[in-house]
Design a protein around this motif. Structure first.
Motif, PDB file in Angstrom:
ATOM      1  N   VAL A 220       0.832  -1.203   0.000  1.00  0.00           N
ATOM      2  CA  VAL A 220       0.000   0.000   0.000  1.00  0.00           C
ATOM      3  C   VAL A 220       0.872   1.261   0.000  1.00  0.00           C
ATOM      4  O   VAL A 220       0.543   2.252  -0.656  1.00  0.00           O
ATOM      5  CB  VAL A 220      -0.963  -0.011   1.210  1.00  0.00           C
ATOM      6  CG1 VAL A 220      -1.638   1.336   1.414  1.00  0.00           C
ATOM      7  CG2 VAL A 220      -2.005  -1.108   1.039  1.00  0.00           C
ATOM      8  N   ALA A 221       2.001   1.201   0.702  1.00  0.00           N
ATOM      9  CA  ALA A 221       2.908   2.353   0.775  1.00  0.00           C
ATOM     10  C   ALA A 221       3.730   2.531  -0.503  1.00  0.00           C
ATOM     11  O   ALA A 221       4.392   3.551  -0.667  1.00  0.00           O
ATOM     12  CB  ALA A 221       3.836   2.201   1.978  1.00  0.00           C
ATOM     13  N   HIS A 222       3.710   1.523  -1.368  1.00  0.00           N
ATOM     14  CA  HIS A 222       4.515   1.548  -2.609  1.00  0.00           C
ATOM     15  C   HIS A 222       5.995   1.772  -2.300  1.00  0.00           C
ATOM     16  O   HIS A 222       6.671   2.538  -2.974  1.00  0.00           O
ATOM     17  CB  HIS A 222       4.005   2.591  -3.598  1.00  0.00           C
ATOM     18  CG  HIS A 222       2.687   2.251  -4.181  1.00  0.00           C
ATOM     19  ND1 HIS A 222       2.088   3.044  -5.127  1.00  0.00           N
ATOM     20  CD2 HIS A 222       1.841   1.220  -3.986  1.00  0.00           C
ATOM     21  CE1 HIS A 222       0.925   2.514  -5.474  1.00  0.00           C
ATOM     22  NE2 HIS A 222       0.766   1.406  -4.783  1.00  0.00           N
ATOM     23  N   ASP A 223       6.467   1.054  -1.275  1.00  0.00           N
ATOM     24  CA  ASP A 223       7.863   1.160  -0.839  1.00  0.00           C
ATOM     25  C   ASP A 223       8.602  -0.103  -1.284  1.00  0.00           C
ATOM     26  O   ASP A 223       8.468  -1.158  -0.654  1.00  0.00           O
ATOM     27  CB  ASP A 223       7.912   1.309   0.682  1.00  0.00           C
ATOM     28  CG  ASP A 223       9.314   1.492   1.231  1.00  0.00           C
ATOM     29  OD1 ASP A 223      10.292   1.128   0.543  1.00  0.00           O
ATOM     30  OD2 ASP A 223       9.419   1.983   2.364  1.00  0.00           O
ATOM     31  N   PRO A 224       9.393  -0.030  -2.370  1.00  0.00           N
ATOM     32  CA  PRO A 224      10.042  -1.237  -2.907  1.00  0.00           C
ATOM     33  C   PRO A 224      10.941  -1.954  -1.903  1.00  0.00           C
ATOM     34  O   PRO A 224      10.925  -3.182  -1.843  1.00  0.00           O
ATOM     35  CB  PRO A 224      10.862  -0.717  -4.093  1.00  0.00           C
ATOM     36  CG  PRO A 224      10.237   0.575  -4.469  1.00  0.00           C
ATOM     37  CD  PRO A 224       9.684   1.145  -3.201  1.00  0.00           C
ATOM     38  N   ARG A 225      11.723  -1.224  -1.134  1.00  0.00           N
ATOM     39  CA  ARG A 225      12.625  -1.870  -0.165  1.00  0.00           C
ATOM     40  C   ARG A 225      11.847  -2.563   0.945  1.00  0.00           C
ATOM     41  O   ARG A 225      12.118  -3.714   1.279  1.00  0.00           O
ATOM     42  CB  ARG A 225      13.574  -0.852   0.436  1.00  0.00           C
ATOM     43  CG  ARG A 225      14.762  -0.581  -0.425  1.00  0.00           C
ATOM     44  CD  ARG A 225      15.799   0.090   0.410  1.00  0.00           C
ATOM     45  NE  ARG A 225      17.070  -0.452  -0.033  1.00  0.00           N
ATOM     46  CZ  ARG A 225      18.202   0.148   0.116  1.00  0.00           C
ATOM     47  NH1 ARG A 225      18.252   1.296   0.741  1.00  0.00           N
ATOM     48  NH2 ARG A 225      19.301  -0.400  -0.323  1.00  0.00           N
ATOM     49  N   ALA A 226      10.899  -1.850   1.520  1.00  0.00           N
ATOM     50  CA  ALA A 226      10.094  -2.451   2.590  1.00  0.00           C
ATOM     51  C   ALA A 226       9.309  -3.641   2.059  1.00  0.00           C
ATOM     52  O   ALA A 226       9.166  -4.660   2.743  1.00  0.00           O
ATOM     53  CB  ALA A 226       9.156  -1.404   3.194  1.00  0.00           C
ATOM     54  N   PHE A 227       8.825  -3.530   0.832  1.00  0.00           N
ATOM     55  CA  PHE A 227       8.061  -4.622   0.239  1.00  0.00           C
ATOM     56  C   PHE A 227       8.927  -5.862   0.063  1.00  0.00           C
ATOM     57  O   PHE A 227       8.540  -6.960   0.441  1.00  0.00           O
ATOM     58  CB  PHE A 227       7.470  -4.191  -1.109  1.00  0.00           C
ATOM     59  CG  PHE A 227       6.621  -5.242  -1.742  1.00  0.00           C
ATOM     60  CD1 PHE A 227       5.338  -5.478  -1.284  1.00  0.00           C
ATOM     61  CD2 PHE A 227       7.098  -6.008  -2.788  1.00  0.00           C
ATOM     62  CE1 PHE A 227       4.548  -6.455  -1.858  1.00  0.00           C
ATOM     63  CE2 PHE A 227       6.321  -6.986  -3.369  1.00  0.00           C
ATOM     64  CZ  PHE A 227       5.038  -7.210  -2.902  1.00  0.00           C
ATOM     65  N   ARG A 228      10.119  -5.664  -0.481  1.00  0.00           N
ATOM     66  CA  ARG A 228      11.012  -6.816  -0.678  1.00  0.00           C
ATOM     67  C   ARG A 228      11.373  -7.450   0.664  1.00  0.00           C
ATOM     68  O   ARG A 228      11.383  -8.672   0.806  1.00  0.00           O
ATOM     69  CB  ARG A 228      12.273  -6.405  -1.425  1.00  0.00           C
ATOM     70  CG  ARG A 228      13.190  -7.607  -1.598  1.00  0.00           C
ATOM     71  CD  ARG A 228      14.404  -7.286  -2.376  1.00  0.00           C
ATOM     72  NE  ARG A 228      15.290  -8.443  -2.348  1.00  0.00           N
ATOM     73  CZ  ARG A 228      16.085  -8.762  -3.301  1.00  0.00           C
ATOM     74  NH1 ARG A 228      16.131  -8.045  -4.388  1.00  0.00           N
ATOM     75  NH2 ARG A 228      16.869  -9.807  -3.205  1.00  0.00           N
ATOM     76  N   ASN A 229      11.675  -6.638   1.660  1.00  0.00           N
ATOM     77  CA  ASN A 229      12.003  -7.170   2.984  1.00  0.00           C
ATOM     78  C   ASN A 229      10.814  -7.935   3.571  1.00  0.00           C
ATOM     79  O   ASN A 229      10.986  -9.001   4.163  1.00  0.00           O
ATOM     80  CB  ASN A 229      12.431  -6.045   3.927  1.00  0.00           C
ATOM     81  CG  ASN A 229      13.785  -5.488   3.578  1.00  0.00           C
ATOM     82  OD1 ASN A 229      14.608  -6.152   2.938  1.00  0.00           O
ATOM     83  ND2 ASN A 229      14.041  -4.253   3.974  1.00  0.00           N
ATOM     84  N   ALA A 230       9.612  -7.396   3.396  1.00  0.00           N
ATOM     85  CA  ALA A 230       8.418  -8.076   3.917  1.00  0.00           C
ATOM     86  C   ALA A 230       8.182  -9.404   3.198  1.00  0.00           C
ATOM     87  O   ALA A 230       7.843 -10.410   3.831  1.00  0.00           O
ATOM     88  CB  ALA A 230       7.198  -7.165   3.783  1.00  0.00           C
ATOM     89  N   ILE A 231       8.390  -9.417   1.891  1.00  0.00           N
ATOM     90  CA  ILE A 231       8.245 -10.668   1.130  1.00  0.00           C
ATOM     91  C   ILE A 231       9.266 -11.690   1.608  1.00  0.00           C
ATOM     92  O   ILE A 231       8.948 -12.876   1.805  1.00  0.00           O
ATOM     93  CB  ILE A 231       8.389 -10.417  -0.390  1.00  0.00           C
ATOM     94  CG1 ILE A 231       7.139  -9.744  -0.952  1.00  0.00           C
ATOM     95  CG2 ILE A 231       8.713 -11.695  -1.151  1.00  0.00           C
ATOM     96  CD1 ILE A 231       5.929 -10.646  -1.102  1.00  0.00           C
ATOM     97  N   GLU A 232      10.510 -11.274   1.813  1.00  0.00           N
ATOM     98  CA  GLU A 232      11.553 -12.197   2.278  1.00  0.00           C
ATOM     99  C   GLU A 232      11.206 -12.756   3.657  1.00  0.00           C
ATOM    100  O   GLU A 232      11.382 -13.949   3.910  1.00  0.00           O
ATOM    101  CB  GLU A 232      12.910 -11.512   2.281  1.00  0.00           C
ATOM    102  CG  GLU A 232      13.449 -11.304   0.874  1.00  0.00           C
ATOM    103  CD  GLU A 232      14.752 -10.521   0.828  1.00  0.00           C
ATOM    104  OE1 GLU A 232      15.268 -10.104   1.893  1.00  0.00           O
ATOM    105  OE2 GLU A 232      15.251 -10.317  -0.294  1.00  0.00           O
TER     106      GLU A 232
END
Length: 133
Positions: free
Chosen positions: A109-121
């Motif tokens: 939702v935040a469209h934050d690529p780094r946070a998104f990748r970390n959350a996926i990992e």
């Protein structure tokens, strides 16, 4: 034995497992016992799913600070992570999965690529851990 347990066991014995053109490759194949081959056949779809996700996580470059949001890539990652839950037979309603999924959702939702990748990992790590139980 789960697919994750089998993967860990084979790796501890020094075997390398990978997916090439959608097929599982084990090296050295000569080190496989007949029981190993039976276990691999029993868990083949899950092994291919696990190794495919691992490879894609390894190959994917870390997003740079300020990187543009890629909605298509984000949806693909979420689809792959969800498929891993199913492949490993993890209960998607487990509280730990729910918490990890919420972190993915917030970063999406935040469209934050780094946070998104970390959350996926973190999500994938949680799924692997629960898949071994």
């Amino acid at each position: 034995m789960s697919a994750t347990d089998l993967l860990v066991t084979l790796r501890r014995r020094g075997l390398a497992l990978s997916v090439v053109a959608g097929k599982l490759v084990v090296q050295p194949a000569t080190a496989l016992a007949p029981a190993d081959r039976e276990d691999i056949r029993a868990h083949l779809p899950a092994l291919v799913a696990i190794l495919t996700v691992e490879r894609e996580q390894f190959d994917r470059p870390e997003p740079e600070a300020g990187a543009a949001w890629d909605q298509h890539a984000a949806h693909r990652l979420m689809f792959e992570a969800d498929a891993l839950v199913e492949a490993l037979g993890v209960n998607g309603r487990c509280p730990e999965i729910d918490t990890a999924a919420e972190a993915v959702y917030r970063a999406h939702v935040a469209h934050d690529p780094r946070a998104f990748r970390n959350a996926i990992e973190r999500f994938v790590t949680t799924v692997h851990r629960l898949g071994t139980m």
